[in-house]
Design an enzyme around this catalytic site. Structure first.
Site, PDB file in Angstrom:
ATOM      1  N   GLY A   9       0.819  -1.204   0.000  1.00 35.75           N
ATOM      2  CA  GLY A   9       0.000   0.000   0.000  1.00 35.75           C
ATOM      3  C   GLY A   9       0.849   1.248   0.000  1.00 35.75           C
ATOM      4  N   GLY A  10       0.280   2.339   0.530  1.00 39.62           N
ATOM      5  CA  GLY A  10       0.952   3.618   0.473  1.00 39.62           C
ATOM      6  C   GLY A  10       2.260   3.677   1.228  1.00 39.62           C
ATOM      7  N   VAL A  11       2.372   2.934   2.326  1.00 39.71           N
ATOM      8  CA  VAL A  11       3.607   2.940   3.117  1.00 39.71           C
ATOM      9  C   VAL A  11       4.546   1.820   2.671  1.00 39.71           C
ATOM     10  CG1 VAL A  11       4.587   2.694   5.432  1.00 39.71           C
ATOM     11  CG2 VAL A  11       2.520   4.043   5.093  1.00 39.71           C
ATOM     12  N   GLY A  12       4.103   0.590   2.781  1.00 43.19           N
ATOM     13  CA  GLY A  12       4.956  -0.540   2.412  1.00 43.19           C
ATOM     14  C   GLY A  12       5.335  -0.530   0.949  1.00 43.19           C
ATOM     15  N   ASN A 104       1.839   3.687  13.278  1.00 39.96           N
ATOM     16  CA  ASN A 104       1.770   4.813  14.202  1.00 39.96           C
ATOM     17  C   ASN A 104       1.429   4.329  15.603  1.00 39.96           C
ATOM     18  OD1 ASN A 104       2.229   6.884  12.260  1.00 39.96           O
ATOM     19  ND2 ASN A 104       0.114   6.677  11.567  1.00 39.96           N
ATOM     20  N   LYS A 187       6.624  11.099  17.394  1.00 37.42           N
ATOM     21  CA  LYS A 187       5.770  10.923  16.208  1.00 37.42           C
ATOM     22  C   LYS A 187       4.320  10.682  16.627  1.00 37.42           C
ATOM     23  CE  LYS A 187       4.122   9.599  12.130  1.00 37.42           C
ATOM     24  NZ  LYS A 187       4.458   8.313  11.533  1.00 37.42           N
ATOM     25  N   GLU A 270      -7.765   4.138  12.326  1.00 36.87           N
ATOM     26  CA  GLU A 270      -7.033   3.605  13.479  1.00 36.87           C
ATOM     27  C   GLU A 270      -7.391   4.336  14.770  1.00 36.87           C
ATOM     28  OE1 GLU A 270      -2.880   2.004  11.754  1.00 36.87           O
ATOM     29  OE2 GLU A 270      -3.126   4.174  11.580  1.00 36.87           O
TER      30      GLU A 270
END
Length: 307
Positions: A9-12, A104, A187, A270
């Site tokens: 996806g967008g991160v991995g 996160n 973060k 989340e």
């Protein structure tokens, strides 16, 4: 070093793709539907930092008998898929596997350590603003693309040196941290606040920041969450709210949290993992948190409407 990226996806997909671009040995563990899509179109990154398209090496859980164990896992799933992702990963974890989470928050760490062993999990986080478009392409519109990682308690190990050698030199900044616990909490504070205000207002950051009282609202939420974290013993810098406010002021007017982007698409969020966990801590320490409560209530209403 064999690297397994959980999801594309967008991160991995972004960070794994950039490692492929560098020449690393990367495999993506994906669902059957995503595998079919990627086999047909390739993995496409459309980025302000440079586009990249390639044919990824893909496996599914059905390949567990032949794929073997991996050396490094980039654990990049959403928190609401945590338990399912753990089960999917187990066949690919060996004695020497290191798991680098990019989620996160902090609530996932004890879960991962319990399931895989405390020694297998290092600290990690990322800064990136990405989304998948309708074609399943990864779209990145802001320059930030950073991964921070490190051994807890800044342990000096051979494995973290090997990981540093493999990750260094990629287009994104893979930064080995000597204070990864602090980085994770910093973060968490930032994303919980910015996701909180953008989802509550259903707005990009600029209009919130520029509205009368908007900047004060953001600072109050930062301070409220900071107080909860400090009571819990989080290793925060004494001036972290000031630093985060400066970062927030420098962000573009169009900046949206990934949680808001997910809400705009009608997707899962989340909330429990981020804001719900903080409210639980507030309750444990008898801390009043009206701003955070308002943020969380909005997220609960959204989730209720999706059912």
């Amino acid at each position: 070093m064999r690297i397994l990226v959980l999801g594309a996806g967008g991160v991995g997909g972004y960070f794994g793709g950039r490692l492929v671009e560098k020449g690393a040995d990367v495999t993506f563990l994906v669902r059957s539907q995503r595998k079919k899509q990627l086999e047909e179109e390739g993995l496409v990154i459309s980025s302000i930092n440079g586009d990249f398209k390639f044919r990824p090496v893909l496996i599914t859980t059905e390949d567990s008998d032949t794929a073997g164990a991996y050396d490094l896992v980039l654990f990049s799933t959403k928190a609401y898929h945590l338990q399912a992702a753990i089960q999917d990963l187990k066949p690919f974890i060996g004695e020497q596997t290191v798991i680098l989470p990019l989620l996160n928050g902090v609530a996932h760490y004890p879960v991962l350590q319990r399931e895989f062993g405390e020694d297998k999990v290092i600290g990690g986080l990322c800064f990136i603003e990405t989304t998948l478009n309708r074609e399943g392409h990864i779209v990145q519109t802001s320059k930030a693309d950073i991964v921070r990682y490190g051994e807890f308690e800044n342990k000096q190990t051979d494995r973290i040196q090997r990981i540093e050698q493999v990750l260094s030199g990629a287009l994104p900044s893979f930064i080995r941290s000597e204070f990864i616990e602090q980085d994770i909490w910093h973060k968490y504070l930032y994303i919980a606040t910015i996701a909180g205000v953008t989802t509550l207002m259903r707005s990009a950051l600029g209009p919130i920041r520029e509205s009368k009282g908007g900047r004060d609202f953001i600072q109050h939420l930062f301070q409220e969450i900071e107080g909860i974290m400090l009571e819990h013993g989080a290793p925060l810098d004494h001036d972290i709210v000031t630093k985060h406010m400066q970062t927030m002021d420098k962000s573009s007017d169009e900046m949206k949290s990934s949680m808001l982007r997910d809400m705009e698409k009608g997707l899962d969020i989340e909330a429990a993992h981020l804001h719900g966990y903080l409210l639980k801590l507030a309750g444990d320490y008898s801390i009043e948190a009206p701003f955070l409560q308002a943020v969380n209530q909005n997220l609960l209403v959204y989730e209720g409407a999706r059912v």
